[in-house]
Design an enzyme around this catalytic site. Structure first.
Site: not given
Ligand code: SF4
Length: 520
Positions: A59, A86, A160-161, A297, A303, A406-407, A496
């Site tokens: 967001c 968002g 945001n989060g 993040c 991205y 691509d990213d 991730c």
């Molecule tokens: Fe970002 Fe991935 Fe961590 Fe989520 S898990 S905050 S998308 S780096």
């Protein structure tokens, strides 16, 4: 009524000031007989024309404290610059020192607000929000800012989060009606304010008490009638930056690029674990949390963030170009041209072309105006999938071996269509190069990817991904390469990509859990 140029020039009415420019009426600061006004306008549900398979964006939050100016109008333009974060709903809360007013609705910033609605948001303090839902469905009640009135105090919050202890918090508070983690936070803060403080610092003290009970990702802008407050969680998962207008007044924004549009300069980032309080006395900084490892993040760099933003002192565009350069070193390809997937793949493709020596060509055109619509797309249009958003340029790719940059690949459905699109346009080979590592683990910190079984790299072996996507080869940027490109590896969340979560996520809820509880 003030025009947009009046607004940007600061010719709005001062709080407590008459429309008569000769008036000497004093400005009305402080908390006096507040009246919370919130309007619910007819909710219309926007439709995705094409959602793609990118992780859902975060967001956007924005806040302004500017005596003598219409803060809501500055927030409007700030939200406009944060629209990419968002598109489901937008809202602004504003205070003239006495009355806190909230206006929000489903839709894009430009669809939600017009001059009439902005004119109703009077005052020198304002916070705003653009929403992509990571908790709760897309409906008016879940739009932000959220708000509560507690006796003489009104509180509005933009978040945001994503919290990772939402269910525990809901249980502790005994709240059956909150439908988002943001609403739950607002409720917890309101209760702490209600615990009876009358020294004018009720919200500030309540936040110091309540913030440590929140776990997960939260960059917040919060306000009452007299204060603007910015908060970043102890890990700083989501960005939040502090800017100053030429008058010296304060602005808070998810990204630095939104400061540019309102004429503010970057002062500094709100640090992970920091709370800044801005009022008539200036700015004060607090540290309400125990120290923790910073973990911005890394997908903000890959991205989410605009390329013209600065994150943690690093240009997003420069970082993306560097990702492409390193990717070319790690995964060279025997090819004729480098083609970016617009738009976030463009800087990485530029970097890839620089290092590989291959010509960079535009092989895909983006329809810039596709996003959300209030006209439901027909099934025929849905079936056209990505062609609603991107279309190939056959003259640049026909008969050529293409490196398609691509990213990221999340679910893989979009990427498969892109590869086929290149082949249909005449490319003889398609070599996919991805400027981030395989996305294998769900995010619980504000990206809409909590279902691991939907992630391509979690269910398909690396060696089989090219076959699944119909490509001649696939090369992902390594994690060390990505960390090198962003220049701050030890300050990043990579969960991730690595499975290494900076916080305990065992209590993380799915997106709709609170709404299920509320219906019981
Ligand atoms: Fe970002 Fe991935 Fe961590 Fe989520 S898990 S905050 S998308 S780096």
């Amino acid at each position: 009524m003030h025009t947009a140029s009046d607004i940007l020039a600061g010719r709005g009415r001062r709080p407590g000031e008459s429309d008569d420019p000769t008036s000497t009426a004093p400005r009305a600061f402080g908390v006096r007989r507040p009246v919370l006004q919130s309007r619910q306008v007819t909710a219309r549900r926007p439709h995705h024309v094409f959602a793609g398979d990118r992780p859902g964006e975060a967001c956007g939050v924005f806040g302004v404290y500017a005596p003598g100016r219409r803060a809501a109008s500055l927030v409007y333009f700030g939200l406009f610059a944060l629209q990419h974060r968002g598109q489901e709903s937008a809202g602004i809360a504003a205070s003239d020192g006495q009355t806190l007013t909230v206006f929000k609705d489903l839709g894009l910033v430009a669809q939600v607000f017009d001059e009439a609605s902005l004119a109703g948001l009077e005052g020198h303090i304002a916070v705003g929000h653009t929403r992509y839902s990571t908790t709760g469905t897309t409906r008016w009640e879940n739009a932000q800012p959220t708000h509560r009135q507690i006796g003489a105090t009104s509180v509005a919050l933009a978040h945001n989060g994503n919290l990772t202890n939402t269910a525990d918090l809901a249980h502790e508070l005994g709240v059956g009606s909150a439908t988002t983690d943001s609403d739950l936070m607002t409720e917890a803060i309101a209760r702490a304010v209600a615990d009876g403080r009358s020294d004018g610092r009720g919200l500030e003290l309540a936040l110091v008490e309540v913030l440590p009970t929140f776990s997960g990702a939260f960059s917040l802008v919060v306000m009452d009638q007299g204060h603007l407050i910015g908060v970043r969680d102890p890990h700083g998962f989501r960005p939040l930056t502090l800017g100053r207008l030429e008058t010296g007044d304060w602005v808070l924004s998810s990204e630095t690029s939104a400061l540019d549009l309102v004429g503010a300069k970057v002062e500094r980032d709100v640090e992970p674990g920091e709370m800044v309080v801005i009022d008539a006395g200036g700015l004060r900084s607090f540290r309400p949390f125990p120290p923790a490892r910073p973990a911005l993040c890394i997908f903000e760099f890959v991205y989410f963030a605009r390329p013209d933003s600065i994150l943690d002192g690093r240009s997003v565009h420069a970082a993306r170009q560097e990702m492409g350069r390193i990717l070319a070193t790690e995964h060279p390809a025997l090819a004729d041209v480098v083609v970016p997937v617009p738009e976030s793949g463009i800087p990485a493709a530029e970097g890839y072309a620089q290092v590989s020596g291959l010509p960079y060509v535009d092989g895909l055109v983006k329809n810039r105006y596709v996003g959300r619509t209030f006209i439901e797309p027909s099934q025929m249009l849905r079936d056209r999938g990505i062609r609603l958003k991107l279309n190939p340029i056959p003259s640049t790719v026909a008969g050529r071996r293409v490196v398609l940059v691509d990213d990221s690949i999340v679910r893989g459905s979009t990427t498969r269509q892109l590869v086929q699109m290149m082949r249909d346009a005449g490319a003889v080979e398609v070599h996919l190069r991805i400027s981030s590592p395989p996305y294998r683990w769900p995010c619980f910190y504000g990206m809409d990817t909590s279902d691991r079984s939907a992630l391509l790299a979690a269910r398909v072996a690396l060696d089989d991904i090219a076959d699944v996507l119909g490509a001649d080869s696939v090369g992902y940027l390594s994690l060390p390469g990505l960390l090198e490109a962003v220049g701050g590896g030890d300050r990043s969340c990579t969960a991730c990509l690595s499975g290494d979560y900076p916080t305990d996520v065992s209590g993380a809820s799915d997106k709709f859990e609170l709404e299920r509880v509320a219906r019981r």
